[in-house]
Design a protein around this motif. Structure first.
Motif, PDB file in Angstrom:
ATOM      1  N   CYS A   1       0.910  -1.096  -0.120  1.00 29.17           N
ATOM      2  CA  CYS A   1       0.043  -0.146   0.098  1.00 29.17           C
ATOM      3  C   CYS A   1       0.918   1.151   0.031  1.00 29.17           C
ATOM      4  O   CYS A   1       0.511   2.173  -0.531  1.00 29.17           O
TER       5      CYS A   1
ATOM      6  N   ARG B   1       4.149   1.428  -0.890  1.00 27.61           N
ATOM      7  CA  ARG B   1       4.880   1.863  -2.262  1.00 27.61           C
ATOM      8  C   ARG B   1       3.749   1.953  -3.305  1.00 27.61           C
ATOM      9  O   ARG B   1       4.092   3.064  -4.262  1.00 27.61           O
ATOM     10  N   ALA B   2       2.599   1.761  -3.260  1.00 26.32           N
ATOM     11  CA  ALA B   2       1.702   2.096  -4.593  1.00 26.32           C
ATOM     12  C   ALA B   2       1.484   3.568  -4.224  1.00 26.32           C
ATOM     13  O   ALA B   2       1.399   4.313  -5.405  1.00 26.32           O
ATOM     14  N   PHE B   3       1.099   3.944  -3.202  1.00 25.45           N
ATOM     15  CA  PHE B   3       0.563   5.358  -3.084  1.00 25.45           C
ATOM     16  C   PHE B   3       2.115   6.390  -3.087  1.00 25.45           C
ATOM     17  O   PHE B   3       1.761   7.456  -3.733  1.00 25.45           O
ATOM     18  N   ASP B   4       3.145   5.842  -2.750  1.00 32.49           N
ATOM     19  CA  ASP B   4       4.182   6.574  -3.053  1.00 32.49           C
ATOM     20  C   ASP B   4       4.647   6.734  -4.529  1.00 32.49           C
ATOM     21  O   ASP B   4       5.015   7.887  -5.369  1.00 32.49           O
ATOM     22  N   ARG B   5       4.160   5.808  -5.332  1.00 34.92           N
ATOM     23  CA  ARG B   5       4.240   5.814  -6.735  1.00 34.92           C
ATOM     24  C   ARG B   5       3.317   6.643  -7.355  1.00 34.92           C
ATOM     25  O   ARG B   5       3.015   6.792  -8.621  1.00 34.92           O
ATOM     26  N   GLY B   6       2.035   6.990  -6.656  1.00 35.15           N
ATOM     27  CA  GLY B   6       0.914   7.717  -7.243  1.00 35.15           C
ATOM     28  C   GLY B   6      -0.016   6.599  -8.043  1.00 35.15           C
ATOM     29  O   GLY B   6      -0.763   7.001  -8.767  1.00 35.15           O
ATOM     30  N   GLU B   7      -0.051   5.413  -7.577  1.00 36.91           N
ATOM     31  CA  GLU B   7      -0.552   4.400  -8.044  1.00 36.91           C
ATOM     32  C   GLU B   7      -1.456   3.485  -7.018  1.00 36.91           C
ATOM     33  O   GLU B   7      -2.063   2.551  -7.266  1.00 36.91           O
ATOM     34  N   GLY B   8      -1.833   4.147  -5.916  1.00 32.24           N
ATOM     35  CA  GLY B   8      -2.634   3.405  -4.705  1.00 32.24           C
ATOM     36  C   GLY B   8      -4.134   3.313  -5.243  1.00 32.24           C
ATOM     37  O   GLY B   8      -4.693   4.250  -5.885  1.00 32.24           O
ATOM     38  N   THR B   9      -4.577   2.386  -4.875  1.00 37.16           N
ATOM     39  CA  THR B   9      -6.002   1.924  -5.238  1.00 37.16           C
ATOM     40  C   THR B   9      -6.990   1.533  -3.988  1.00 37.16           C
ATOM     41  O   THR B   9      -6.265   1.376  -2.910  1.00 37.16           O
TER      42      THR B   9
ATOM     43  N   HIS C   1      -5.513  -1.562  -2.295  1.00 39.62           N
ATOM     44  CA  HIS C   1      -4.551  -1.272  -1.594  1.00 39.62           C
ATOM     45  C   HIS C   1      -4.893  -1.222  -0.157  1.00 39.62           C
ATOM     46  O   HIS C   1      -4.538  -1.701   0.926  1.00 39.62           O
TER      47      HIS C   1
END
Length: 105
Positions: A49, A51-59, A62
């Motif tokens: 979660c 990592r995804a939000f750090d990349r701007g790809e959080g859902t 996550h």
């Protein structure tokens, strides 16, 4: 539909489903089935979660999986309840987004 009306409809839908579950299965006091065996999954869900939000790809996936696995790793009923409330709130938020998208389609 405004935010408050949307939430009220979702919570009414959840209550209807809970009533239907009780009608079918009765009140169930099952074992929790939670505990330390889920700590690894909770840690991994948290990392994924973040990592995804750090990349701007959080859902929502996550966030929801992080909350669910954090709950599953708990054994103490007080923090378990708090984690389940958080998971439930994320589920309601997820449904709100689905409903908004449907209203805007």
């Amino acid at each position: 539909m405004n935010h408050t009306e949307r939430q009220a409809r979702i919570l009414a839908d959840i209550k209807r489903e809970r009533d239907a579950q009780d009608a079918i299965f009765g009140v169930q006091d099952l074992p929790y089935g939670t505990g330390g065996q889920f700590t690894r999954q909770a840690d991994e869900a948290r990392r994924l979660c973040d990592r995804a939000f750090d990349r701007g790809e959080g859902t929502f996936r996550h966030v929801l999986l992080e909350e669910v696995y954090e709950a599953m790793a708990e054994t103490d009923p007080i923090p378990l309840r708090a984690e389940l409330i958080q998971a439930g709130a994320v589920i309601v938020k997820f449904i709100e987004a689905i409903d908004r998208a449907g209203e805007n389609a």
